[in-house]
Design an enzyme around this catalytic site. Structure first.
Site, mmCIF file in Angstrom:
data_model
loop_
_atom_site.group_PDB
_atom_site.id
_atom_site.type_symbol
_atom_site.label_atom_id
_atom_site.label_comp_id
_atom_site.label_asym_id
_atom_site.label_seq_id
_atom_site.Cartn_x
_atom_site.Cartn_y
_atom_site.Cartn_z
ATOM 1 N N GLN A 1 -24.276 37.138 -12.302
ATOM 2 C CA GLN A 1 -24.535 37.172 -13.942
ATOM 3 C C GLN A 1 -25.867 37.620 -13.967
ATOM 4 O O GLN A 1 -26.586 38.489 -14.699
ATOM 5 C CB GLN A 1 -23.657 36.365 -14.162
ATOM 6 C CG GLN A 1 -24.183 36.264 -15.528
ATOM 7 C CD GLN A 1 -22.829 35.074 -16.865
ATOM 8 O OE1 GLN A 1 -22.291 35.920 -17.071
ATOM 9 N NE2 GLN A 1 -23.060 33.882 -16.215
ATOM 10 N N ASP B 1 -27.961 22.063 -15.348
ATOM 11 C CA ASP B 1 -28.553 20.891 -15.770
ATOM 12 C C ASP B 1 -27.670 19.516 -15.318
ATOM 13 O O ASP B 1 -27.405 18.856 -15.349
ATOM 14 C CB ASP B 1 -27.575 20.970 -16.867
ATOM 15 C CG ASP B 1 -26.554 21.637 -17.373
ATOM 16 O OD1 ASP B 1 -25.021 20.720 -17.603
ATOM 17 O OD2 ASP B 1 -26.040 22.455 -17.057
ATOM 18 N N TYR C 1 -20.906 19.881 -6.622
ATOM 19 C CA TYR C 1 -21.468 21.447 -7.716
ATOM 20 C C TYR C 1 -23.087 21.174 -7.614
ATOM 21 O O TYR C 1 -24.004 21.181 -7.128
ATOM 22 C CB TYR C 1 -20.808 22.014 -8.621
ATOM 23 C CG TYR C 1 -22.013 23.429 -9.293
ATOM 24 C CD1 TYR C 1 -22.700 24.017 -8.424
ATOM 25 C CD2 TYR C 1 -22.744 22.677 -10.303
ATOM 26 C CE1 TYR C 1 -23.432 25.234 -8.943
ATOM 27 C CE2 TYR C 1 -23.388 23.654 -11.185
ATOM 28 C CZ TYR C 1 -23.523 24.583 -10.496
ATOM 29 O OH TYR C 1 -24.721 25.432 -11.115
#
Length: 290
Positions: free
Chosen positions: A14, A105, A128
């Site tokens: 993306q 974040d 993650y």
């Protein structure tokens, strides 16, 4: 502006696609690498491909971003986000290239009440987040010319994302429940790509928080998506929007309640801040319209 040679990993993703397009559009020489062109988990291949191209900078967008899947496939997350990033850092350093590592974040606990700034302690809660933090540490340790760029809530023309999903569901469902107790800053890939191009032309190395400015909850973001899409795209939404709590949608990986990041490094290094998220959203919808 001089023509730069830039290698982009995750070039079919993306963000990667918009980074490649922007660089090409501005006349730079770009090598876009996806898994077929360069397997980041293979150190020798990274050294060979990056070494032969001899880039001025490497923008490392490739990542394992399946947040929930990472909870059960820990090895895959670390192989790509940690080991893969180490390989890219080593190969870039050998080639004398600057390296940009795109982070997230999710390296923070997401429990704080204030926006996180670049030098706050990291404390990731998901696999993650932990694997992306491991990648940060390796890049910082192995590269002498690095930019770590943490971003959040990314969407763009390419790939699947929250905005596209809401545009679709909003026209199909009678009712949509959207989480209203997680807040962050939606980030348009084109705005992020522009910042990355500006950044690599400096020696202002370090950690950056780069998202569109201002913040909202997912529910408020959806309200804005519907309002702007009705205006710009002329869409009619059947779905009635309802705010809900995180607990109503249990997921394998914990989600940060607070993803808002302070752009301290952007300001202290003399860069212009990235525009408000709502302006980015409008431009994205205009891009979809075309």
């Amino acid at each position: 502006m001089a023509q730069l040679k830039v290698l982009v990993t995750g070039a079919a993703g993306q963000l990667g696609q918009d980074v490649v397009l922007l660089l090409q559009h501005q006349g730079h020489q770009v090598m876009g690498c996806d898994r077929q062109e360069m397997d980041i988990t293979d150190l020798d291949q990274c050294i060979q491909v990056i070494g032969e191209f001899g880039p001025y900078a490497v923008i490392h967008c490739a990542a394992h971003t399946a947040v929930d899947a990472a909870e059960s496939d820990i090895d895959a997350a670390y192989l790509i986000n940690a080991t893969g990033s180490r390989n890219v850092a080593i190969a870039s350093e050998k080639a004398g290239a600057k390296v940009v590592y795109i982070s997230t974040d999710y390296v923070f606990d997401g429990l704080g009440s204030q926006p996180y700034h670049e030098y706050d302690n990291t404390d990731p809660k998901s696999i993650y987040g932990k694997s992306k933090r491991a990648g940060e540490v390796l890049v910082q340790s192995l590269s002498s010319k690095y930019f770590i760029v943490r971003t959040s809530w990314v969407y763009g023309k390419y790939g699947n994302n929250f905005v596209k999903t809401m545009l679709k569901l909003g026209q199909e469902k009678p009712m949509l429940q959207v989480v209203d107790d997680q807040k962050g800053s939606p980030t348009y890939t084109v705005d992020l790509a522009r910042f990355l191009l500006e950044l690599i032309q400096t020696e202002k190395y370090g950690v950056y928080h780069a998202s569109n400015s201002d913040s909202c909850t997912w529910f408020e973001f959806t309200q804005a998506i519907f309002a702007e899409a009705e205006d710009i795209l002329g869409l009619k939404f059947t779905a009635k929007l309802e705010p809900c709590a995180t607990e109503q949608f249990p997921r394998p990986a914990p989600r940060p309640r607070n993803s808002v990041m302070e752009h301290l490094s952007i300001r202290t290094n003399g860069f212009q801040d990235i525009r408000p998220w709502r302006e980015g959203l409008r431009d994205f919808l205009l891009e979809l319209k075309e």
